[in-house]
Write an enzyme that holds these catalytic residues in place. Structure first.
Site, short mmCIF file in Angstrom:
data_model
loop_
_atom_site.label_atom_id
_atom_site.label_comp_id
_atom_site.label_asym_id
_atom_site.label_seq_id
_atom_site.Cartn_x
_atom_site.Cartn_y
_atom_site.Cartn_z
N MET A 33 3.15 6.26 -1.95
CA MET A 33 4.14 7.26 -2.42
C MET A 33 4.33 7.63 -3.84
O MET A 33 4.45 8.67 -4.57
CB MET A 33 5.79 6.70 -2.20
CG MET A 33 5.75 6.18 -0.63
SD MET A 33 5.31 7.99 0.26
CE MET A 33 7.01 8.26 1.08
N VAL A 52 0.75 -1.08 -0.01
CA VAL A 52 -0.01 0.15 -0.14
C VAL A 52 0.92 1.20 0.02
O VAL A 52 0.65 2.16 -0.75
CB VAL A 52 -1.04 -0.04 1.15
CG1 VAL A 52 -1.76 1.23 1.38
CG2 VAL A 52 -1.77 -0.98 1.35
N CYS A 53 1.98 1.37 1.02
CA CYS A 53 2.92 2.39 0.95
C CYS A 53 3.55 2.78 -0.42
O CYS A 53 3.60 3.79 -0.78
CB CYS A 53 3.96 2.32 1.94
SG CYS A 53 3.45 1.70 3.67
N THR A 54 3.87 1.59 -1.32
CA THR A 54 4.29 1.96 -2.42
C THR A 54 3.39 2.70 -3.50
O THR A 54 3.71 3.52 -3.98
CB THR A 54 4.80 0.52 -3.15
OG1 THR A 54 6.02 0.08 -2.34
CG2 THR A 54 5.60 0.83 -4.56
#
Ligand code: BEZ
Length: 221
Positions: free
Chosen positions: A50, A45-47
């Site tokens: 960002m 999810v973080c990828t």
């Protein structure tokens, strides 16, 4: 103890980042800044978040808003991860810095800890917190999302547009539910009809409600 909230001064921390040493107040400068945390590098999810933020960077720049990421991984890890983020969205460039907080003191001070999300050693990870900070270095608005829920960058941009609209009108207007730029704003409750007539030469429209209190007034901004 409540953590950092609306109206509080953002702690003036100095941290390493992918673009060198950053002191938060200097970074914010005379404009607005979005300081946002993510739980960990090299996570799915973080990828996507960002990469999405990188795609919105130009829109924020147009509005004079700087972006600053943070997580508890170190700078070397962030730099390696950026290669994945850019590859995930071919043609994109991650132009904003990501700060490193390996000892996790900064995320505590910035109220960005997710007590439910822990690393392999059982230490709490950052939540998906996002603070919008004004030129006076105070928090204007915060999002607080858990690891399972990626943020909606359209909503971040909409929130920025709302804050900038309210600030441009010195707090005399606010933006209603589902407002977007171009829609009418509402006139704040502290503004009398007399003052509103002076402030908004194009006039305003008062919703006809059963209470007849005349508090819901729409105007072009
Ligand atoms: C993610 O970015 O997908 C993620 C990170 C930490 C915990 C759960 C999900």
């Amino acid at each position: 103890m409540p953590g950092l909230t609306i109206g509080d001064t953002i702690p003036n921390l100095e941290l390493d980042s992918t673009q060198g040493r950053i002191r938060i107040h200097d970074f914010v400068g005379d404009g607005y800044a979005i300081i946002f945390s993510h739980p960990a590098d090299f996570t799915p999810v973080c990828t996507t978040e960002m990469a999405a933020m990188a795609g919105y960077a130009e829109e924020f720049k147009k509005r004079g808003v700087k972006l600053l990421g943070i997580s508890c991984d170190d700078v070397a890890s962030h730099k390696e991860w950026i290669k994945d983020i850019e590859a995930f969205k071919p043609g994109s460039k991650l132009t904003y810095p990501i700060m490193a907080d390996p000892d996790r003191n900064a995320i505590r001070e910035l109220n960005m800890v997710d007590p439910d999300e822990k690393d392999a050693r059982g230490v709490s990870l950052p939540s998906r917190t996002l603070h919008i900070v004004g030129p006076d270095k105070t928090v204007k608005l915060s999002f607080l999302y858990p690891a399972c829920t990626g943020r909606n960058m359209d909503e971040v941009l909409r929130a920025v547009d709302s804050l900038l609209t309210a600030a441009r009108h010195k707090g005399k207007v606010a933006t209603p539910a589902n407002w977007k730029p171009g829609d009418r704003a509402v006139i704040g409750p502290s503004v009398s009809d007399e003052e509103a007539r002076k402030l908004f030469p194009d006039g305003f429209e008062t919703a006809d409600l059963p209470s007849k209190k005349g508090y819901l007034r729409f105007t072009k901004v």
